[in-house]
Design a protein around this motif. Sequence first.
Motif, short mmCIF file in Angstrom:
data_model
loop_
_atom_site.label_atom_id
_atom_site.label_comp_id
_atom_site.label_asym_id
_atom_site.label_seq_id
_atom_site.Cartn_x
_atom_site.Cartn_y
_atom_site.Cartn_z
N PRO A 1 15.59 -9.61 52.14
CA PRO A 1 16.32 -10.89 53.15
C PRO A 1 18.03 -9.54 52.75
O PRO A 1 18.54 -9.29 51.25
CB PRO A 1 16.22 -11.45 52.43
CG PRO A 1 16.02 -12.17 52.10
CD PRO A 1 15.81 -10.69 51.04
N THR B 1 19.95 -10.04 58.24
CA THR B 1 18.95 -11.88 58.72
C THR B 1 18.52 -12.63 58.80
O THR B 1 19.30 -13.29 58.38
CB THR B 1 17.71 -11.34 57.27
OG1 THR B 1 18.13 -9.95 56.69
CG2 THR B 1 16.71 -11.14 57.83
N ALA B 2 18.14 -13.23 60.75
CA ALA B 2 18.81 -13.68 60.73
C ALA B 2 17.17 -14.69 60.62
O ALA B 2 18.09 -16.12 60.25
CB ALA B 2 17.92 -13.65 62.39
N ASP B 3 16.43 -15.47 59.96
CA ASP B 3 15.57 -15.31 59.88
C ASP B 3 15.34 -15.21 58.09
O ASP B 3 14.63 -14.19 58.34
CB ASP B 3 14.54 -15.57 60.27
CG ASP B 3 12.96 -16.26 59.92
OD1 ASP B 3 13.44 -17.41 58.85
OD2 ASP B 3 12.42 -16.99 60.71
N LEU B 4 15.42 -16.66 57.61
CA LEU B 4 15.18 -15.89 55.51
C LEU B 4 13.80 -15.66 55.41
O LEU B 4 13.23 -15.28 54.53
CB LEU B 4 16.05 -16.61 55.24
CG LEU B 4 17.31 -16.80 55.11
CD1 LEU B 4 17.74 -17.60 53.73
CD2 LEU B 4 18.12 -15.60 53.81
N GLU B 5 12.89 -16.40 55.99
CA GLU B 5 11.53 -16.50 56.17
C GLU B 5 10.65 -15.70 56.37
O GLU B 5 9.70 -15.23 56.38
CB GLU B 5 10.88 -17.34 55.96
CG GLU B 5 11.19 -18.52 55.22
CD GLU B 5 10.53 -20.00 55.41
OE1 GLU B 5 9.89 -20.31 54.63
OE2 GLU B 5 11.83 -21.15 55.51
N ALA B 6 11.27 -14.47 56.99
CA ALA B 6 10.78 -13.37 58.48
C ALA B 6 11.32 -12.01 57.30
O ALA B 6 11.73 -11.95 57.08
CB ALA B 6 10.88 -13.61 59.39
#
Lengths: 184, 316
Positions: A137, A141-146
């Motif tokens: 990331p 990156t908006a979503d750390l898990e995506a």
Amino acid sequence: MGATATAAARTNEPVLARVTLTVNGQRRDLELDTRTSLLDAAREHLHLTGSKKGCDHGQCGACTMIVDGRRINACLTLAIMHQGAEITTIEGLGQPDQLHPMQAAFVKHDGYQCGYCTPGQICSGVAVLEEIKAGIPSHVTADLEAAPQITEAEIRERMSGNICRCGAYSNIVEAMTEVAGARA
Amino acid sequence: MKSFTYERPSTPAEAAAAVGRTPEAKFIAGGTNLLDLMKLQIETPRHLVDVNGLGLDAVEPTDEGGLRIGALVRNTDLAAHPRVRKDYGVLARALLAGASGQLRNKATTAGNLLQRTRCPYFYDTAQACNKRQPGSGCSALDGVSRQLAVIGGSETCIATHPGDMAVAMRVLDATVETVDGQGATRNIPIAEFHRLPGDDPSRDTNLKPGELITAVTLPKPVAGTHIYRKVRDRASYAYALVSVAAILGKDGSGHVAFGGVAPKPWRVEAAEADLPKGAKAVTDHVFADAKPTHENAYKLKLAERTLGAALNQARA
């Protein structure tokens, strides 16, 4: 690393040490002053002058090389700390008669003017696309898990360690975007 | 750069012993800060002990449900670790807000804790600096202090801790594990790891000579929205003017630490009960003893507003 590096210092006499590197696929044995940066080892000892010395303090990115698959500032690391490492410089990415796709894209999109920062930009650019592909990331990156996507915002953030005083940034983004697209 | 001898030991205790017995020796890991300072002759070690071969590069779950991070885990790897991204988002965000991609690939967990201030007077060897040269004075007190500390400083030094990672570790209540040259280990709570300058600004931390960081341990995850907000002069690759590391619930309750304002990550636990009342109640308490200069008083308002933005983010 042998006993050669244990002689007393403070007289400021050079202390020599041996190191073996694999640079652009070739094994290179060097005996160096312990102070020698990886950048100076490449430029002054191996005569690989593609990597540039800009600030020599890790601020500009002109010295960026790919070491064991990761981009680093070659000015801020000692050559002797890289025993056995695999090092790729701009010369190892491609040659005039056989350009790396990133080099070809920089030419096509005018990703430079004076060219001084370009070897570092290209080494960094190649590694950035690998980092995104590996799912690392970034600050934007908006979503750390995506899984991060290859967007202009991601490229700009990840390339912030490479300064271009000519201001070719928008063309660098275009070159990288094209290479990323061609790959997908 | 002054010349130096070099060795690469194979165990942490050997490394600690090597630095302990050799005059003016230093550990080197990523080297991104130390070599910068050596080129400027701000640091002039006679001997470098390369710790990169010590194998301290694992991230492992602890029996208590937390995470143990090896001292040599690179900033990139820590930020990308699935457990860190899932359970310790404030830490991943802080790491990714720091430095550049090239530097994060080299910089280590322990080295990040030990990075030295970027006070311009520490870097300029023509200026007086009690941290660089004890007893020489502090040019920053009446100088360009826009970036410097508003709280925790002293009459001898107003340098800030420059990092982001440690601010997140402070709000996470991390523990620093060390070993010394005799092989003795100890655990240092992050709150007690960095020290305030007092009358000896030359020492940034409470580590003893030759003591080596082996790991940083995080307790089990704290629920809530994990936030790291950093305000800086550029959108990327710049030090914090003010940063906020917070773990907040929808009602605003939670925990908060501030970066860019003090010689260490700044947290006042007693102020956290006021979080549901809003940012001003908290920052009035946290910064009650602040002594800003005319150039950096803006940081007090900026800290309040940055926390306010974090509270809004948590409520959204």
